[in-house]
Design an enzyme around this catalytic site. Structure first.
Site, PDB file in Angstrom:
ATOM      1  N   TYR A  25       0.850  -1.196   0.000  1.00  0.00           N
ATOM      2  CA  TYR A  25       0.000   0.000   0.000  1.00  0.00           C
ATOM      3  C   TYR A  25       0.885   1.245   0.000  1.00  0.00           C
ATOM      4  CZ  TYR A  25      -4.584   2.159   0.600  1.00  0.00           C
ATOM      5  OH  TYR A  25      -5.756   2.860   0.400  1.00  0.00           O
ATOM      6  N   GLU A  83      12.845  -5.189  -5.146  1.00  0.00           N
ATOM      7  CA  GLU A  83      13.921  -5.890  -4.436  1.00  0.00           C
ATOM      8  C   GLU A  83      13.385  -6.989  -3.516  1.00  0.00           C
ATOM      9  OE1 GLU A  83      13.588  -2.575  -5.320  1.00  0.00           O
ATOM     10  OE2 GLU A  83      14.498  -1.682  -3.552  1.00  0.00           O
ATOM     11  N   HIS A 107       5.697  -3.732 -12.916  1.00  0.00           N
ATOM     12  CA  HIS A 107       7.003  -3.584 -13.576  1.00  0.00           C
ATOM     13  C   HIS A 107       7.467  -5.003 -13.911  1.00  0.00           C
ATOM     14  CE1 HIS A 107      10.920  -2.155 -14.597  1.00  0.00           C
ATOM     15  NE2 HIS A 107      11.490  -2.178 -13.413  1.00  0.00           N
ATOM     16  N   SER A 251      13.657  32.384 -27.332  1.00  0.00           N
ATOM     17  CA  SER A 251      14.078  33.441 -28.261  1.00  0.00           C
ATOM     18  C   SER A 251      14.771  32.789 -29.461  1.00  0.00           C
ATOM     19  CB  SER A 251      15.058  34.386 -27.561  1.00  0.00           C
ATOM     20  OG  SER A 251      16.287  33.715 -27.367  1.00  0.00           O
TER      21      SER A 251
HETATM   22  P1  NDP Z   1       6.732   1.582  -2.309  1.00  0.00           P
HETATM   23  O1  NDP Z   1       8.085   1.495  -1.714  1.00  0.00           O
HETATM   24  O2  NDP Z   1       6.061   2.893  -2.356  1.00  0.00           O
HETATM   25  O3  NDP Z   1       5.697   0.605  -1.552  1.00  0.00           O
HETATM   26  C1  NDP Z   1       6.120  -0.563  -1.064  1.00  0.00           C
HETATM   27  C2  NDP Z   1       4.991  -1.328  -0.340  1.00  0.00           C
HETATM   28  O4  NDP Z   1       5.499  -2.635  -0.087  1.00  0.00           O
HETATM   29  C3  NDP Z   1       4.619  -0.714   0.977  1.00  0.00           C
HETATM   30  O5  NDP Z   1       3.259  -0.961   1.224  1.00  0.00           O
HETATM   31  C4  NDP Z   1       5.496  -1.494   1.971  1.00  0.00           C
HETATM   32  O6  NDP Z   1       4.822  -1.623   3.192  1.00  0.00           O
HETATM   33  C5  NDP Z   1       5.581  -2.874   1.331  1.00  0.00           C
HETATM   34  N1  NDP Z   1       6.837  -3.559   1.653  1.00  0.00           N
HETATM   35  C6  NDP Z   1       8.100  -3.055   1.608  1.00  0.00           C
HETATM   36  N2  NDP Z   1       9.002  -3.992   1.969  1.00  0.00           N
HETATM   37  C7  NDP Z   1       8.296  -5.098   2.254  1.00  0.00           C
HETATM   38  C8  NDP Z   1       8.666  -6.421   2.679  1.00  0.00           C
HETATM   39  N3  NDP Z   1       9.942  -6.756   2.876  1.00  0.00           N
HETATM   40  N4  NDP Z   1       7.690  -7.318   2.877  1.00  0.00           N
HETATM   41  C9  NDP Z   1       6.397  -6.982   2.689  1.00  0.00           C
HETATM   42  N5  NDP Z   1       5.977  -5.761   2.278  1.00  0.00           N
HETATM   43  C10 NDP Z   1       6.920  -4.832   2.056  1.00  0.00           C
HETATM   44  O7  NDP Z   1       6.849   0.924  -3.770  1.00  0.00           O
HETATM   45  P2  NDP Z   1       6.235   1.462  -5.145  1.00  0.00           P
HETATM   46  O8  NDP Z   1       4.760   1.572  -4.996  1.00  0.00           O
HETATM   47  O9  NDP Z   1       6.999   2.650  -5.618  1.00  0.00           O
HETATM   48  O10 NDP Z   1       6.615   0.278  -6.139  1.00  0.00           O
HETATM   49  C11 NDP Z   1       5.902  -0.931  -6.155  1.00  0.00           C
HETATM   50  C12 NDP Z   1       5.927  -1.519  -7.547  1.00  0.00           C
HETATM   51  O11 NDP Z   1       5.415  -0.572  -8.488  1.00  0.00           O
HETATM   52  C13 NDP Z   1       7.322  -1.888  -8.053  1.00  0.00           C
HETATM   53  O12 NDP Z   1       7.218  -3.051  -8.831  1.00  0.00           O
HETATM   54  C14 NDP Z   1       7.690  -0.693  -8.950  1.00  0.00           C
HETATM   55  O13 NDP Z   1       8.653  -0.997  -9.943  1.00  0.00           O
HETATM   56  C15 NDP Z   1       6.324  -0.416  -9.567  1.00  0.00           C
HETATM   57  N6  NDP Z   1       6.171   0.914 -10.162  1.00  0.00           N
HETATM   58  C16 NDP Z   1       6.413   2.027  -9.395  1.00  0.00           C
HETATM   59  C17 NDP Z   1       6.236   3.293  -9.953  1.00  0.00           C
HETATM   60  C18 NDP Z   1       6.387   4.525  -9.097  1.00  0.00           C
HETATM   61  O14 NDP Z   1       6.096   5.616  -9.590  1.00  0.00           O
HETATM   62  N7  NDP Z   1       6.814   4.451  -7.834  1.00  0.00           N
HETATM   63  C19 NDP Z   1       5.832   3.482 -11.358  1.00  0.00           C
HETATM   64  C20 NDP Z   1       5.502   2.248 -12.030  1.00  0.00           C
HETATM   65  C21 NDP Z   1       5.708   1.025 -11.446  1.00  0.00           C
HETATM   66  P3  NDP Z   1       5.531  -1.624   4.616  1.00  0.00           P
HETATM   67  O15 NDP Z   1       6.933  -1.135   4.441  1.00  0.00           O
HETATM   68  O16 NDP Z   1       4.669  -0.750   5.435  1.00  0.00           O
HETATM   69  O17 NDP Z   1       5.461  -3.009   5.057  1.00  0.00           O
END
Ligand code: NDP
Length: 343
Positions: A25, A83, A107, A251
Site C-alpha cells: 500500500y 527488491e 514492472h 528566443s
Molecule cells: P513503495 O516502496 O512505495 O511501496 C512498497 C509497499 O510494499 C509498501 O506498502 C510497503 O509496506 C511494502 N513492503 C516493503 N518492503 C516489504 C517487505 N519486505 N515485505 C512486505 N511488504 C513490504 O513501492 P512502489 O509503490 O513505488 O513500487 C511498487 C511496484 O510498483 C514496483 O514493482 C515498482 O517498480 C512499480 N512501479 C512504481 C512506480 C512509481 O512511480 N513508484 C511506477 C511504475 C511502477 P511496509 O513497508 O509498510 O510493510
C-alpha cells in the site's frame, strides 16, 4: 506499431466475480487499490501490520496481512518493491495462491530476469503505469486515463488478456494502454532511468564545472542550469508541444544555439556507443546481476556512488539556491510582496 487499447476495449465484468488483492500500500499500491475499488471491483489490501495497513483501513478498504490477502484473492497485484518481491513471492505468496488465479505486476523486472518464476497454472500479466504513484490517483479522480504499458507473460486460462485489460481499465490506465512484453517494458524503463537520469546528472555537473572554471558565480550558474525551475517548464513543453516545436517558446538566439550545439554534439558517436552498451548490459542481465550483488552487500556501492556525486561543488550552490527560493515572492497588481517562511 504496438496495439493500443482505450477504455472501450476493456470490460470490467470479466472480474465481476473475482476478489482483487493488492499487495503493498505504498506509492503505487494505494492509488491502484483505491482506483480499482472506485471502479466497482471487490478489492482487498495485503500489507504488514504498520501505518500503511492502517492507512488502507482509514481509506475504507478491507486490509489484512499478506498471507490472508493472498488466500482471499483470485487476482493478485504484486505492488511491493522489486527488491523484495522474489523472497516474498516464494516464501509467502506462492504457497497460498489459488489454483488458476492471476498475478499482475506493475514492472516486468523480476519476471523478465527470472528472479520470480510464477506457477504454470497462473495467468501472469503486466499493467505498468507510466505515471508516478500519487498521480495514478489524481488522474483517476480527475476522470482522466493515464498511459500504461501492458503485456501477457503466461496465459494459462486463455483469458489473461481480457483480465489484463479489465485491470488497466479499472485502475484508469487506458490513456492508452500500449501492448508490450515484460522484456520490452523492463529494458525501456531501466534504460530511461539510467541514461536519461545518468546523462542529466553528468551533463549538469560538466556544464557547472566549465562555467565555474571560467570564473562565473556558482549560484548564478546553478540557478541557470536547473535551480530556477525553468527547466521543469521546458520539460513540460517537450511533452505537450514536442521537443523541436517547443523551441518557438524560446528566443531565436536560444533556439538557434540549442540546435547548433545539438548538431555539433550528435557528430560525436561515443554517446550512441555508450547508450548501445547500456541496452546490451540490460538485455544480457549484467546490470541486474550487479544490482543484486549491491543489495547483498548492504547497498555499499550505492552509498559510495551517492557520496561521490554529493561531494561535487554543484550541490553547495544547489543548497544555497534551494534555500533562497523558499522565499515566496508574490506578484499582485504590479506590487512585489515578499513573504518569507517566517511569515
Ligand atoms: P513503495 O516502496 O512505495 O511501496 C512498497 C509497499 O510494499 C509498501 O506498502 C510497503 O509496506 C511494502 N513492503 C516493503 N518492503 C516489504 C517487505 N519486505 N515485505 C512486505 N511488504 C513490504 O513501492 P512502489 O509503490 O513505488 O513500487 C511498487 C511496484 O510498483 C514496483 O514493482 C515498482 O517498480 C512499480 N512501479 C512504481 C512506480 C512509481 O512511480 N513508484 C511506477 C511504475 C511502477 P511496509 O513497508 O509498510 O510493510
Amino acid at each position: 506499431m504496438a496495439n493500443r487499447y482505450y477504455p472501450k476495449d476493456g470490460d470490467l465484468s470479466v472480474l465481476a466475480d473475482s476478489t482483487v488483492g493488492v499487495l503493498g500500500y505504498g506509492n503505487q499500491g494505494r492509488s491502484q487499490a483505491l482506483n480499482l475499488a472506485d471502479s466497482g471491483l471487490s478489492v482487498v489490501v495485503g500489507n504488514r501490520g504498520d501505518d500503511y495497513r492502517k492507512r488502507a483501513e482509514e481509506d475504507g478498504l478491507p486490509a489484512f496481512d499478506i498471507p490472508t490477502a493472498v488466500e482471499k484473492s483470485d487476482v493478485l497485484l504484486v505492488i511491493l518493491p522489486d527488491e523484495v518481491q522474489p523472497t516474498v513471492y516464494s516464501e509467502v505468496i506462492e504457497p497460498r495462491l489459488k489454483e488458476g488465479g492471476t498475478l499482475c505486476f506493475a514492472h516486468g523486472y523480476n519476471v523478465f530476469y527470472d528472479y520470480l518464476k510464477p506457477r504454470p497454472d497462473m495467468d501472469v500479466v503486466l499493467v505498468a503505469p507510466k505515471m508516478i504513484g500519487p498521480a495514478v490517483r489524481t488522474w483517476y479522480v480527475d476522470h482522466k486515463h493515464f498511459p500504461t504499458v501492458v503485456g501477457v507473460d503466461q496465459d494459462a486460462s486463455g483469458s489473461a488478456k481480457d483480465k489484463m485489460l479489465a485491470l488497466a481499465l479499472g485502475m484508469g490506465g487506458m490513456g492508452p494502454a500500449f501492448e508490450s512484453t515484460f522484456e520490452e517494458e523492463t529494458i525501456t524503463d531501466l534504460f530511461g532511468e539510467q541514461v536519461g537520469g545518468g546523462a542529466g546528472l553528468v551533463g549538469t555537473i560538466r556544464a557547472f564545472q566549465a562555467l565555474v572554471e571560467a570564473g562565473y558565480d556558482p549560484e548564478v550558474v546553478q540557478l541557470e542550469l536547473y535551480g530556477s525551475g525553468e527547466l521543469v517548464e521546458v520539460m513540460r513543453l517537450h511533452q505537450t508541444e514536442g521537443m523541436i516545436n517547443q523551441l518557438n517558446n524560446h528566443s531565436p538566439t536560444s533556439g538557434y544555439g540549442q540546435l547548433l550545439r545539438a548538431s555539433q554534439m550528435i557528430e560525436d558517436q561515443s554517446g550512441l556507443e555508450g547508450a548501445r552498451k547500456v541496452v546490451e548490459e540490460l538485455r544480457d542481465g549484467t546490470f541486474a546481476k550487479r544490482w543484486s550483488k549491491v543489495q547483498q552487500d548492504d547497498y555499499a556501492e550505492m552509498e559510495k556512488l551517492r557520496k561521490r556525486f554529493a561531494a561535487d561543488p554543484l550541490f553547495d550552490a544547489e543548497r544555497t539556491i534551494r534555500e533562497l527560493l523558499k522565499t515566496d515572492i508574490v506578484h499582485e497588481d504590479n506590487q512585489h510582496i515578499e513573504r518569507t517562511e517566517a511569515g
